[in-house]
Design a protein around this motif. Structure first.
Motif, PDB file in Angstrom:
ATOM      1  N   ALA A   1     -15.215   6.340 -14.651  1.00  0.00           N
ATOM      2  CA  ALA A   1     -14.701   7.662 -15.315  1.00  0.00           C
ATOM      3  C   ALA A   1     -13.761   8.560 -14.696  1.00  0.00           C
ATOM      4  O   ALA A   1     -13.402   9.409 -15.179  1.00  0.00           O
ATOM      5  N   TYR A   2     -13.174   8.018 -13.501  1.00  0.00           N
ATOM      6  CA  TYR A   2     -12.504   9.142 -12.790  1.00  0.00           C
ATOM      7  C   TYR A   2     -11.222   8.244 -12.126  1.00  0.00           C
ATOM      8  O   TYR A   2     -11.675   7.005 -11.861  1.00  0.00           O
ATOM      9  N   ARG A   3     -10.152   8.854 -12.006  1.00  0.00           N
ATOM     10  CA  ARG A   3      -9.186   8.444 -10.995  1.00  0.00           C
ATOM     11  C   ARG A   3      -9.279   8.589  -9.747  1.00  0.00           C
ATOM     12  O   ARG A   3      -9.158   9.384  -9.166  1.00  0.00           O
ATOM     13  N   THR A   4     -10.160   7.397  -9.050  1.00  0.00           N
ATOM     14  CA  THR A   4     -10.550   7.549  -7.617  1.00  0.00           C
ATOM     15  C   THR A   4      -9.506   7.557  -6.486  1.00  0.00           C
ATOM     16  O   THR A   4      -8.661   6.618  -6.568  1.00  0.00           O
ATOM     17  N   ILE A   5      -9.539   8.590  -5.791  1.00  0.00           N
ATOM     18  CA  ILE A   5      -8.468   8.400  -4.693  1.00  0.00           C
ATOM     19  C   ILE A   5      -9.023   8.225  -3.298  1.00  0.00           C
ATOM     20  O   ILE A   5      -9.922   9.207  -2.998  1.00  0.00           O
ATOM     21  N   THR A   6      -8.922   7.386  -2.436  1.00  0.00           N
ATOM     22  CA  THR A   6      -9.490   7.460  -1.239  1.00  0.00           C
ATOM     23  C   THR A   6      -8.289   7.647  -0.088  1.00  0.00           C
ATOM     24  O   THR A   6      -7.020   7.265  -0.731  1.00  0.00           O
ATOM     25  N   LEU A   7      -8.358   7.634   1.155  1.00  0.00           N
ATOM     26  CA  LEU A   7      -7.422   7.537   2.272  1.00  0.00           C
ATOM     27  C   LEU A   7      -7.975   7.074   3.367  1.00  0.00           C
ATOM     28  O   LEU A   7      -9.127   7.217   3.744  1.00  0.00           O
TER      29      LEU A   7
ATOM     30  N   MET B   1       0.809  -1.176   0.034  1.00  0.00           N
ATOM     31  CA  MET B   1      -0.045  -0.062   0.143  1.00  0.00           C
ATOM     32  C   MET B   1       0.772   1.141  -0.176  1.00  0.00           C
ATOM     33  O   MET B   1       1.713   1.333   0.758  1.00  0.00           O
ATOM     34  N   PRO B   2       0.581   2.466  -0.761  1.00  0.00           N
ATOM     35  CA  PRO B   2       1.236   3.457  -0.846  1.00  0.00           C
ATOM     36  C   PRO B   2       0.900   4.409   0.474  1.00  0.00           C
ATOM     37  O   PRO B   2      -0.066   4.464   0.839  1.00  0.00           O
ATOM     38  N   TYR B   3       2.000   5.153   0.764  1.00  0.00           N
ATOM     39  CA  TYR B   3       1.635   6.037   1.770  1.00  0.00           C
ATOM     40  C   TYR B   3       2.302   7.679   1.353  1.00  0.00           C
ATOM     41  O   TYR B   3       3.151   7.660   0.546  1.00  0.00           O
ATOM     42  N   ALA B   4       1.358   8.511   1.680  1.00  0.00           N
ATOM     43  CA  ALA B   4       2.063   9.944   1.675  1.00  0.00           C
ATOM     44  C   ALA B   4       2.357  10.249   3.170  1.00  0.00           C
ATOM     45  O   ALA B   4       2.133   9.829   4.113  1.00  0.00           O
ATOM     46  N   THR B   5       3.522  11.289   3.096  1.00  0.00           N
ATOM     47  CA  THR B   5       3.767  11.828   4.583  1.00  0.00           C
ATOM     48  C   THR B   5       3.146  13.080   4.898  1.00  0.00           C
ATOM     49  O   THR B   5       3.573  14.119   4.036  1.00  0.00           O
ATOM     50  N   ALA B   6       2.461  13.380   5.881  1.00  0.00           N
ATOM     51  CA  ALA B   6       2.005  14.445   6.397  1.00  0.00           C
ATOM     52  C   ALA B   6       2.971  15.614   6.735  1.00  0.00           C
ATOM     53  O   ALA B   6       4.300  15.043   6.918  1.00  0.00           O
ATOM     54  N   LEU B   7       2.635  16.762   6.931  1.00  0.00           N
ATOM     55  CA  LEU B   7       3.523  17.601   7.384  1.00  0.00           C
ATOM     56  C   LEU B   7       4.091  17.518   8.652  1.00  0.00           C
ATOM     57  O   LEU B   7       5.367  17.753   8.828  1.00  0.00           O
ATOM     58  N   ASP B   8       3.651  16.635   9.612  1.00  0.00           N
ATOM     59  CA  ASP B   8       4.100  16.257  10.890  1.00  0.00           C
ATOM     60  C   ASP B   8       4.821  15.000  10.770  1.00  0.00           C
ATOM     61  O   ASP B   8       5.125  14.435  11.976  1.00  0.00           O
ATOM     62  N   GLY B   9       5.042  14.524   9.852  1.00  0.00           N
ATOM     63  CA  GLY B   9       5.451  13.130   9.408  1.00  0.00           C
ATOM     64  C   GLY B   9       4.755  11.994   9.630  1.00  0.00           C
ATOM     65  O   GLY B   9       5.312  10.813   9.646  1.00  0.00           O
ATOM     66  N   VAL B  10       3.522  12.192  10.077  1.00  0.00           N
ATOM     67  CA  VAL B  10       2.634  11.107  10.133  1.00  0.00           C
ATOM     68  C   VAL B  10       2.275  10.420   8.432  1.00  0.00           C
ATOM     69  O   VAL B  10       2.387  11.161   7.527  1.00  0.00           O
TER      70      VAL B  10
ATOM     71  N   ALA C   1      -1.500  16.261   1.408  1.00  0.00           N
ATOM     72  CA  ALA C   1      -0.379  15.544   1.283  1.00  0.00           C
ATOM     73  C   ALA C   1      -0.240  14.409   0.520  1.00  0.00           C
ATOM     74  O   ALA C   1       0.696  14.024  -0.331  1.00  0.00           O
ATOM     75  N   VAL C   2      -1.501  13.858   0.325  1.00  0.00           N
ATOM     76  CA  VAL C   2      -1.785  12.623  -0.630  1.00  0.00           C
ATOM     77  C   VAL C   2      -1.806  13.281  -2.001  1.00  0.00           C
ATOM     78  O   VAL C   2      -1.316  12.498  -3.102  1.00  0.00           O
ATOM     79  N   LEU C   3      -2.123  14.221  -2.460  1.00  0.00           N
ATOM     80  CA  LEU C   3      -2.362  14.674  -3.565  1.00  0.00           C
ATOM     81  C   LEU C   3      -0.969  15.220  -4.066  1.00  0.00           C
ATOM     82  O   LEU C   3      -0.412  14.901  -5.345  1.00  0.00           O
ATOM     83  N   ASP C   4      -0.171  15.822  -3.191  1.00  0.00           N
ATOM     84  CA  ASP C   4       1.346  15.796  -3.496  1.00  0.00           C
ATOM     85  C   ASP C   4       2.281  14.606  -3.578  1.00  0.00           C
ATOM     86  O   ASP C   4       2.928  14.570  -4.612  1.00  0.00           O
ATOM     87  N   ALA C   5       1.831  13.496  -3.007  1.00  0.00           N
ATOM     88  CA  ALA C   5       2.632  12.201  -3.207  1.00  0.00           C
ATOM     89  C   ALA C   5       2.158  11.926  -4.572  1.00  0.00           C
ATOM     90  O   ALA C   5       3.024  11.115  -5.114  1.00  0.00           O
TER      91      ALA C   5
ATOM     92  N   GLN D   1      -5.263   4.823  -1.490  1.00  0.00           N
ATOM     93  CA  GLN D   1      -5.643   3.878  -2.551  1.00  0.00           C
ATOM     94  C   GLN D   1      -6.076   4.462  -3.826  1.00  0.00           C
ATOM     95  O   GLN D   1      -6.796   5.621  -3.876  1.00  0.00           O
ATOM     96  N   VAL D   2      -5.680   4.122  -5.070  1.00  0.00           N
ATOM     97  CA  VAL D   2      -6.084   4.474  -6.286  1.00  0.00           C
ATOM     98  C   VAL D   2      -6.494   3.533  -7.225  1.00  0.00           C
ATOM     99  O   VAL D   2      -5.996   2.612  -7.281  1.00  0.00           O
ATOM    100  N   SER D   3      -7.773   4.116  -7.876  1.00  0.00           N
ATOM    101  CA  SER D   3      -8.203   3.090  -8.831  1.00  0.00           C
ATOM    102  C   SER D   3      -8.851   3.554 -10.137  1.00  0.00           C
ATOM    103  O   SER D   3      -9.420   4.973  -9.678  1.00  0.00           O
TER     104      SER D   3
END
Length: 259
Positions: A46-52, A1-10, A78-82, A15-17
């Motif tokens: 119809a869309y590139r769906t992104i959940t977190l 599973m991919p991860y994004a890193t938030a501003l505080d390091g969390v 942070a997810v959009l940035d990742a 998930q993307v589909s």
């Protein structure tokens, strides 16, 4: 599973589909991405769906610290940035709709079109569930049954016995559940709602008492360039039980933003 890193390091699991313009789907309080599982196919065609998974849920980190709806919004960014995405459509339901408001307010350049489902501007100016209902939900014996009844109509449950994906992340630590509850209860966006510039669709079930349907008009009166659709007969989980109605409404609105 991919991860994004938030501003505080969390670390925030996501998930993307699907393929197409990006569409972020935001779940309710104390829930993870599986909230969207029953209807995700409606959108990923119809869309590139992104959940977190919100911090405190799913595969995301679960720090025992103060959570807030503006903070959750930063996790979404942070997810959009990742993913290297400059912007996306955002569809938030329940607490996810409260978070989506802050994305629209604080990150207008990252948002294309906005859908707010079964949500509110916060307790100071919105309509809250009754104290009697709060006590029932807090009852360890009755709470689960009450929550199911708030989400779905008895008629639908009779032929759809579950399991239901909107009743909370069972693996959340108790402290994280408490942090989510406080974050949602302290949400207050009233003063900033007129700053929202994205085209906005507000969806709500007519029989929703978990987040009373009167909140839809409160938001519509406050957010410029917005419109409202009330789904007759639906309770809080309108997007699931009434997806043959709710899905086309959302998709039609999003299609207006296609290049």
């Amino acid at each position: 599973m991919p991860y994004a890193t938030a501003l505080d390091g969390v670390r925030i699991g996501y998930q993307v589909s699907g393929a197409g313009q990006p569409l972020v789907l935001l779940a309710g309080q104390s829930n993870n991405h599986t909230w969207w599982d029953p209807v995700r196919a409606d959108y990923e065609a119809a869309y590139r769906t992104i959940t977190l998974d919100w911090r405190g849920t799913g595969i995301s980190d679960k720090p025992d610290e103060v959570y807030s709806t503006p903070g959750f919004a930063e996790d979404v960014i942070a997810v959009l940035d990742a993913l290297g995405l400059p912007s996306a459509h955002v569809y938030g339901t329940s607490m996810g709709g409260r978070v989506a408001q802050w994305i629209a307010i604080n990150h207008a350049d990252r948002l294309d079109r906005l859908i707010l489902g079964c949500t509110s501007p916060g307790p100071a100016h919105g309509f809250e569930r009754s104290q009697e209902l709060r006590r029932a939900l807090a009852d360890p014996v009755r709470g689960g049954r009450v929550l199911v009844d708030l989400m779905y109509t008895p008629q639908w449950r009779a032929t759809n016995p579950g399991p239901y994906p909107v009743l909370g992340d069972r693996d959340m630590p108790p402290y994280a559940k408490a942090r989510h509850l406080v974050a949602s209860n302290k949400h207050e966006s009233w003063d900033r709602l007129p700053d929202i510039t994205a085209p906005t669709l507000i969806l709500h079930g007519s029989e929703d008492v978990f987040s009373p349907v009167a909140n839809a008009q409160v938001l519509a009166d406050r957010i410029p360039n917005s419109r409202t659709e009330i789904i007759r007969g639906a309770r809080h989980a309108y997007f699931h039980e009434y997806h043959p109605v709710a899905g086309p409404l959302a998709l039609s609105f999003l299609a207006e933003g296609q290049p």
